[in-house]
Design a protein around this motif. Structure first.
Motif, PDB file in Angstrom:
ATOM      1  N   ALA A  82       4.110   8.906 -10.287  1.00 18.73           N
ATOM      2  CA  ALA A  82       3.647   9.930  -9.341  1.00 18.73           C
ATOM      3  C   ALA A  82       4.611  10.008  -8.148  1.00 18.73           C
ATOM      4  CB  ALA A  82       2.227   9.616  -8.883  1.00 18.73           C
ATOM      5  N   ALA A  83       4.994   8.848  -7.595  1.00 20.09           N
ATOM      6  CA  ALA A  83       5.901   8.842  -6.439  1.00 20.09           C
ATOM      7  C   ALA A  83       7.249   9.477  -6.822  1.00 20.09           C
ATOM      8  CB  ALA A  83       6.097   7.406  -5.941  1.00 20.09           C
ATOM      9  N   LEU A  96      -6.036   7.745  -2.616  1.00 22.47           N
ATOM     10  CA  LEU A  96      -4.567   7.838  -2.577  1.00 22.47           C
ATOM     11  C   LEU A  96      -4.171   9.045  -1.741  1.00 22.47           C
ATOM     12  CD1 LEU A  96      -3.929   7.515  -6.421  1.00 22.47           C
ATOM     13  CD2 LEU A  96      -3.615   5.706  -4.740  1.00 22.47           C
ATOM     14  N   GLU A  97      -3.042   8.921  -1.055  1.00 26.48           N
ATOM     15  CA  GLU A  97      -2.426  10.092  -0.405  1.00 26.48           C
ATOM     16  C   GLU A  97      -1.114  10.373  -1.119  1.00 26.48           C
ATOM     17  OE1 GLU A  97      -3.590   9.464   4.318  1.00 26.48           O
ATOM     18  OE2 GLU A  97      -1.533   9.236   3.643  1.00 26.48           O
ATOM     19  N   LEU A  98      -0.883  11.625  -1.469  1.00 23.04           N
ATOM     20  CA  LEU A  98       0.393  12.019  -2.085  1.00 23.04           C
ATOM     21  C   LEU A  98       1.207  12.759  -1.031  1.00 23.04           C
ATOM     22  CD1 LEU A  98      -0.761  13.326  -5.588  1.00 23.04           C
ATOM     23  CD2 LEU A  98      -0.584  11.002  -4.734  1.00 23.04           C
ATOM     24  N   ARG A 125       0.806  -1.224   0.000  1.00 22.55           N
ATOM     25  CA  ARG A 125       0.000   0.000   0.000  1.00 22.55           C
ATOM     26  C   ARG A 125       0.840   1.276   0.000  1.00 22.55           C
ATOM     27  NH1 ARG A 125      -5.528  -0.267   1.055  1.00 22.55           N
ATOM     28  NH2 ARG A 125      -6.247  -2.426   1.060  1.00 22.55           N
ATOM     29  N   THR A 126       2.146   1.147  -0.181  1.00 24.42           N
ATOM     30  CA  THR A 126       2.987   2.351  -0.186  1.00 24.42           C
ATOM     31  C   THR A 126       4.024   2.290  -1.309  1.00 24.42           C
ATOM     32  OG1 THR A 126       4.605   1.339   1.304  1.00 24.42           O
ATOM     33  CG2 THR A 126       2.861   2.649   2.342  1.00 24.42           C
ATOM     34  N   ALA A 127       4.364   3.449  -1.854  1.00 21.85           N
ATOM     35  CA  ALA A 127       5.494   3.593  -2.784  1.00 21.85           C
ATOM     36  C   ALA A 127       6.230   4.858  -2.368  1.00 21.85           C
ATOM     37  CB  ALA A 127       4.998   3.695  -4.216  1.00 21.85           C
ATOM     38  N   GLY A 177       6.180  10.203  -1.495  1.00 23.87           N
ATOM     39  CA  GLY A 177       5.623   8.938  -1.995  1.00 23.87           C
ATOM     40  C   GLY A 177       4.116   8.937  -2.034  1.00 23.87           C
ATOM     41  N   VAL A 178       3.582   7.750  -2.288  1.00 28.41           N
ATOM     42  CA  VAL A 178       2.139   7.583  -2.444  1.00 28.41           C
ATOM     43  C   VAL A 178       1.679   6.498  -1.477  1.00 28.41           C
ATOM     44  CG1 VAL A 178       0.298   6.919  -4.066  1.00 28.41           C
ATOM     45  CG2 VAL A 178       2.286   8.215  -4.897  1.00 28.41           C
ATOM     46  N   VAL A 179       0.591   6.769  -0.763  1.00 21.91           N
ATOM     47  CA  VAL A 179      -0.048   5.739   0.065  1.00 21.91           C
ATOM     48  C   VAL A 179      -1.353   5.372  -0.623  1.00 21.91           C
ATOM     49  CG1 VAL A 179      -1.079   5.203   2.320  1.00 21.91           C
ATOM     50  CG2 VAL A 179       0.973   6.637   2.190  1.00 21.91           C
TER      51      VAL A 179
END
Ligand code: URA
Length: 425
Positions: free
Chosen positions: A345-346, A383-385, A245-247, A365-367
């Motif tokens: 995006a990340a 998504l969270e940025l 779920r994370t990058a 990153g992206v969550v």
């Protein structure tokens, strides 16, 4: 030896002679062959390919351009894993202490990330105090005492690859199976491991998105391992959707620690356990890696590994100053979340680099608050940025345009199975 003859020979589709290969790799590494001549030969290899024994010799010459480490002193079977790289692929962080906790020694000599996939060293550098630089003696001592090491590859590990890879990067000659296979395997074989499991990613976020090409790369690398006395197998695993779920660097460390604590997302746990079982089988160790995650043995090794390289496993990780959410545009089932778009995006938020000398942000990153298969409601955050530089947000949002699909009729997600195939003995 005349380099122009060697170029002509490959241009015309012939197998290079062993002495031509040895001479070329040695002379190019030493600076005695010009970049334009090496570029011409690389482009001829892209078009003409290489015979299996020719490629084995080419790889042997790349290994011989530096030193092949001797890990016999570590007193345990050695086994490593290499991934061709994916979005949210933090598996190495969990797998190294996990397989070490089961009795193997795991020497992970790693590199930094380039482009939309992150590098293992970049992730670990988010941990306060942790350093990737270890002498060979310190690395062997940590392998003996702790069982797992993730560190930077030293300058003498297949130096021919460093020069050739940099040249391939600027001459459009990266995407050729013999060149990719020899590049990866020369470094892994030189590292001195007895056994190696390759995680060859397939799907939009992968280096080679196409399954047939990924399978051919896997077969070629497995054969090269065998030709050099390294027990090698490969799993083809899905990279159409990001893993977990994370990058992003610190975000991925936090998620890895959740898995080491016995939790974490199911897809990440499943791929990690599949690779751990494969590694233990090649190392000849009978052990249940799921038990080592559940009872905290893998976490104990993680803590020792981080401390051995100056890191504080209890230190809070840095967090981004700005978090922007992307809401679901409609009610329904999330059927697709495109790995490459999330990776880009990340990267644009600051988690990755475009050139190898660029710095990376530990916090960006992206969550992913929802993954394919989840029910979502319009307006719910998907998504969270995360970033420290809000002016990066518009370009990251652009990358996510069209990155997901929501189906109101409740259809099944369009994702690949997590473990697609196994190639090996
Ligand atoms: N990774 C490598 O190390 N080499 C390649 O050629 C491609 C990916």
């Amino acid at each position: 030896m005349d380099v122009v003859d060697i170029i002509r020979s490959k241009r015309d589709g012939h197998r290079l002679a062993d002495d031509q290969i040895d001479w070329f790799i040695e002379a190019y590494t030493a600076g005695a062959v010009a970049d334009e001549q090496a570029s011409a030969l690389l482009m001829a290899i892209v078009w003409r390919g290489m015979e299996p024994d020719e490629l084995a010799r080419w790889t042997a010459a790349m290994i011989a351009s530096g030193t092949r480490l001797d890990l016999t002193g570590v007193g345990r079977p050695t086994v490593d894993k290499h991934s061709t790289g994916g979005v949210g692929d933090k598996v190495s962080l969990i797998l190294c202490p996990l397989v070490a906790a089961c009795g193997a020694a795991v020497p992970q000599l790693s590199g930094r990330g380039l482009g939309h996939t992150g590098g293992t060293l970049d992730k670990l550098e988010a941990i306060p105090g942790w350093s990737p630089d270890l002498s060979t003696e310190a690395m062997i001592a940590t392998l003996r005492d702790v069982g797992g090491v993730i560190c930077a590859a030293g300058g003498d590990l297949a130096p021919a690859d460093r020069k050739l890879y940099a040249l391939r990067d600027v001459t459009g000659t990266v995407e050729a199976i013999p060149l990719i296979a020899s590049s990866i395997m020369s470094k892994k074989i030189a590292e001195g491991t007895d056994a190696l499991v390759l995680d060859v990613k397939v799907g939009s976020g992968a280096f080679l998105p196409d399954v047939d090409l990924a399978r051919e790369l896997a077969r070629t690398m497995v054969e090269l391992g065998a030709a050099h006395g390294v027990r090698t197998s490969a799993l083809l695993t899905a990279m159409d959707t990001p893993l977990g779920r994370t990058a992003g660097n610190a975000l991925e460390v936090t998620e890895s620690v959740e898995v080491l604590a016995g939790g974490g997302p199911d897809d990440l746990v499943e791929v990690t356990l599949a690779l751990a079982r494969e590694m233990l089988s090649l190392a000849g160790i009978e052990a249940d890696p799921a038990a080592a995650l559940a009872d905290g043995r893998a976490m104990d090794v993680w803590r020792a590994m981080i401390a051995a390289q100056g890191g504080d496993p209890d230190a809070p990780l840095p967090r981004a100053g700005h978090i922007e959410t992307v809401p679901a545009p409609a009610d329904g089932v999330l059927t697709r979340l495109d790995a490459r778009s999330v990776g880009i995006a990340a990267w644009r938020l600051g988690a990755g680099r475009a050139r190898k000398e660029d710095p990376v942000s530990p916090t960006a990153g992206v969550v992913m608050l929802a993954k394919p298969g989840d029910d979502v409601r319009a307006g719910q955050p998907l998504l969270e940025l995360h970033t420290d530089e809000p002016d990066r947000l518009p370009r990251a949002l652009d990358a996510l345009d069209g990155a997901f699909s929501i189906d109101a009729s409740g259809s099944e997600p369009e994702t690949l199975p997590l473990v697609i195939d196994r190639i090996g003995p």
